[in-house]
Design an enzyme around this catalytic site. Structure first.
Site: not given
Length: 371
Positions: A273, A322, A325
């Site tokens: 990531e 998103e 989250k």
């Protein structure tokens, strides 16, 4: 070295130019292939999986990370040519660790049922589990779950094609400055050293989530924005024979050094990531995110100062903003909006020149930098 050109035959400039172009295409293709994008699903307004896989393909994104074996996504990935990091969610670790049959069934259901039409490259058994953090309850299960999944993969003769690992974050690094003195924290060594030993045995990489954004936002006095965004015009940190012009490389090489300094053996690192938020916190702006992500894509075609010979494999977090989250900042890491429109103008195709852009920002800030 023996010549590959015919004797007594001139090698024309046109032929040389053609050869150069072919080599250049191969280099660009290799650089593209190092970039993947993480497909998170924590939103109530995201497109269906088949449309997401089509979005990857139309944007020439050739690698994906999935955080759980979502069956719709796996079905849509069939024959797509996209290489995959397939995740085992942390809550599933105990079942796989304590019962080898559970691990075999997991592999059958989520790997063998889709292989080889889904090109699973890595299995990430757990994400950011830390023996002294909020996820400490999972720590005892990570290595036995990794081993059980590995044995199930090995039993099918797939252990050379599918590597089993786990993903860590850089809070496990105790010392990171200078990068050559990188070392893991003493209170995580008993957890991490056996995992590194397994990775060495299995020939698998350690997956590491690398976020210069959080280093910068947590210490903007000592870490300059240009250093964090790849836009510093010169070397910022000199570390013996190595020079660091950006924070990403410095963090990555601190991880490399921390692995080396365990003296267990050579283990590669995949950046599972990395990203920069466009809103929601200090330094989280659209422009900062655009510059960081654009330069990260360009950066993927090469290695780090400490390990220059192999291009770094990098997965950008994430595909979409998103809205499920939290905290707020985690809602703003997407490359795309939920309506499938690109947030940023850059792409992933073969026309990228691989040259990091340093003129987008005034790089006159203080350049005292560490991690």
């Amino acid at each position: 070295m023996a010549s590959h050109f015919p004797r007594n035959q001139s090698f024309s400039f046109a032929a040389f130019l053609l050869l150069f172009q072919l080599l250049t295409v191969n280099i660009i293709t290799a650089a593209e292939a190092q970039i993947g994008v993480c497909y998170g699903m924590m939103g109530n307004n995201l497109p269906p999986a088949n449309e997401v896989i089509s979005l990857y393909r139309s944007n020439n994104i050739r690698r994906m990370r999935l955080y759980d074996p979502n069956q719709a996504a796996l079905q849509a990935l069939r024959n797509s040519g996209i290489e995959l990091i397939l995740g085992v969610p942390n809550p599933d670790l105990q079942a796989l660790a304590t019962n080898a049959d559970n691990a075999r069934q997991w592999v059958q259901r989520n790997v063998l049922n889709f292989w080889p039409s889904v090109r699973i490259k890595y299995i990430a058994v757990g994400n950011e589990v830390n023996p002294v953090g909020g996820s400490s309850s999972y720590a005892q299960f990570v290595l036995p779950a990794v081993q059980n999944v590995y044995q199930a993969i090995r039993a099918q003769g797939l252990h050379d094609q599918i590597k089993v690992s786990t993903a860590i974050d850089t809070t496990m690094i105790g010392n990171s400055y200078p990068p050559s003195q990188g070392s893991f924290r003493g209170d995580v060594r008993s957890y991490l050293d056996p995992i590194i030993g397994y990775l060495l045995y299995a020939g698998a990489p350690l997956l590491v989530n690398v976020y210069p954004y959080f280093s910068y936002s947590g210490n903007p006095r000592d870490i300059s924005l240009p250093y964090a965004l790849f836009t510093a015009p010169n070397v910022v940190v000199r570390d013996g024979q190595y020079g660091y012009q950006n924070l990403f490389d410095a963090i990555l090489d601190a991880v490399h050094a921390a692995i080396d300094n365990t003296r267990i053996g050579y283990v590669e690192v995949v950046v599972s990531e990395s990203g920069w938020p466009s809103d929601g916190g200090f330094g989280a702006t659209y422009e900062n995110a655009r510059v960081y992500l654009d330069n990260l894509v360009r950066r993927a075609g090469r290695g780090s100062p400490r390990r220059p010979s192999k291009p770094t494999e990098i997965y950008i977090f994430g595909m979409f903003d998103e809205n499920g989250k939290s905290p707020e900042i985690e809602k703003h890491f997407g490359l795309f909006n939920p309506n499938k429109q690109k947030k940023y103008p850059f792409g992933f195709g073969g026309k990228r020149d691989g040259k990091i852009v340093i003129d987008d920002f005034n790089a006159t800030n203080s350049l005292k930098s560490d991690m």
